[in-house]
Motif scaffolding. Structure first.
Motif: not given
Length: 450
Positions: A51-58
């Motif tokens: 969850v800490f490496v997810v690039l939101p909206g990308r």
């Protein structure tokens, strides 16, 4: 500290020595190294950290690219440190005697003791939390069970390594393959939530996982027969597992996390996911065992004649008690702080070690202090914090505020999006090269002229 060649004895295969004064048996080959590090990499902590490496909206491809790049960088750094441990046949903190001197090596040793106890605690928490959710039961019995089993495993480490390499890794792979099949059968909508603010901050989180094993790697590879086997086993085994487990976490969040579920709940939402998660929970014990054992081995750098079994019992008890009241929300800043401390130290060690002729790396009790090499380590740590201050909330927020103010003083944009790991590593390696390489060249010229 003397090195030893492979020890061949009649009867049962020897286990790790009880004290630092005894030579280690070198009984592990490439298959053992691959199995051990692959198994250590198949950890629930990695998908939890996804969850800490997810690039939101990308696009999902950007997040996966950060995972692959971070895994590659971290795995190569880990492999080089592991190979050095195999060549010198000494534990990780003793290996640092050749870098900093015997007494000066106490500084990273103390830091490593803190991080090992922290990681052991994290592992016990993850095991207990996942088991509690999977079986809908109270958490505390699983904390006690995990702590007791991990401590018991640390008493016979090489025997455990052989079991992990030959049997446990296959059960873990079967569970992971099943979860992948189920997750990929679902639609994968774009992820709108995530903890990464840029591609490089996501990469930093991934790098932190393999690098967190850097101070521990030689504790195990001192028993591997060759540096080449140690490098391939650790870098390939852990690197591939890091890609697989981080990717699994991201895909599970996309497939099942749209309702706000975290990664553990997402994996449990998979059909028959409870069974697969329970397999991974059982395999997770190896990470807790490794941290308990390495804490004991690191402490022997301070007092060589301490019995590792007594130390392991003490460490396992402490980690279990901490896990009973531990706050998992501290996980992300802990990862960043590990990177800030150990990424530059990796750079300093690797430049100094691999530029030193074989046989001249002094890990004895008489290893002289090399205080000058503290400078690139400290400079790398400062560069890391100035690039991306470790973010704490609550009592630790003053740390974040202080470094943010220093960024403002130097005109550094807090949202720069740079990789703190790569900035720190580059500075530490460059400064180390400026310190050690001219001396090596002068000595070579003096030998030629003589």
């Amino acid at each position: 500290m003397s090195t030893s060649s492979s020890i061949r004895t009649a009867g049962p295969t020897p286990d790790a020595p009880l004290t630092l004064t005894e030579p280690p048996p070198r009984t592990l080959g490439l298959r053992d190294a691959l199995g051990l590090w692959g198994n250590l990499g198949i950890s629930l902590l990695l998908p939890v950290a996804a969850v800490f490496v997810v690039l939101p909206g990308r696009p999902l491809s950007e997040t996966l690219g950060a995972i692959v790049l971070g895994s590659f960088i971290g795995a190569v750094l880990l492999g080089l440190a592991a190979a050095a441990g195999a060549r010198e046949s000494v534990p990780g903190m003793v290996l640092l005697r050749g870098l900093l001197g015997r007494r000066t090596s106490y500084a990273p040793t103390v830091l490593n003791l803190v991080q090992c106890v922290g990681w052991a605690t994290f592992e016990i928490v993850i095991i207990a939390e996942a088991a509690s959710r999977a079986l809908d039961a109270p958490r505390w019995p699983f904390v006690l069970a995990a702590g007791i089993l991990a401590t018991a495993m640390a008493l016979r480490p090489l025997g455990v390594v052989r079991v992990l390499a030959r049997y446990a890794v296959w059960a873990a792979l079967a569970a992971v393959v099943y979860l992948y099949v189920q997750v990929l059968a679902e639609p994968l909508p774009p992820l709108e939530g995530g903890g990464a603010t840029s591609f490089w901050t996501a990469t930093d989180i991934v790098i932190a996982l393999p690098v967190s094993w850097f101070p521990l790697a030689a504790d195990y590879t001192r028993h591997v027969r060759s540096g080449r086997a140690a490098f391939i086993g650790s870098s390939v085994g852990y690197g591939l597992a890091t890609v697989v487990m981080f990717t699994l976490g991201v895909l599970a969040l996309a497939a099942y996390g749209s309702a706000g579920l975290d990664v553990v709940d997402a994996l449990l939402a998979v059909p028959l996911g409870v069974i697969a998660v329970l397999v991974l929970i059982t395999v997770e014990l190896d990470e807790a065992f490794a941290n308990v054992y390495s804490t004991a081995i690191s402490a022997q750098n301070l007092v060589a004649r301490l019995d590792r079994r007594l130390l392991a019992v003490g460490v396992g008890t402490a980690a279990t008690l901490l896990a009973l009241s531990f706050d998992i929300a501290a996980y992300e800043p802990f990862l960043f702080l590990i990177g800030a401390v150990f990424v530059p130290l990796v750079g300093v060690l690797l430049v100094a070690y691999w530029s030193t002729p074989r046989g001249q790396w002094d890990t004895s009790d008489r290893a002289p202090a090399r205080l000058l090499l503290l400078l690139p380590w400290i400079a790398g740590f400062l560069a890391y914090q100035l690039t991306l201050p470790t973010y704490f909330t609550g009592p630790g927020q003053s740390w974040t505020a202080w470094w943010t103010a220093r960024q403002a003083d130097l005109g550094i944009d807090p949202g720069n999006g740079w990789s703190a790991s790569l900035v720190s590593l580059a500075l530490a390696t460059a400064l180390t090269a400026l310190i050690v390489l001219p001396g090596r060249r002068r000595r070579r010229l003096s030998r030629v002229s003589a």
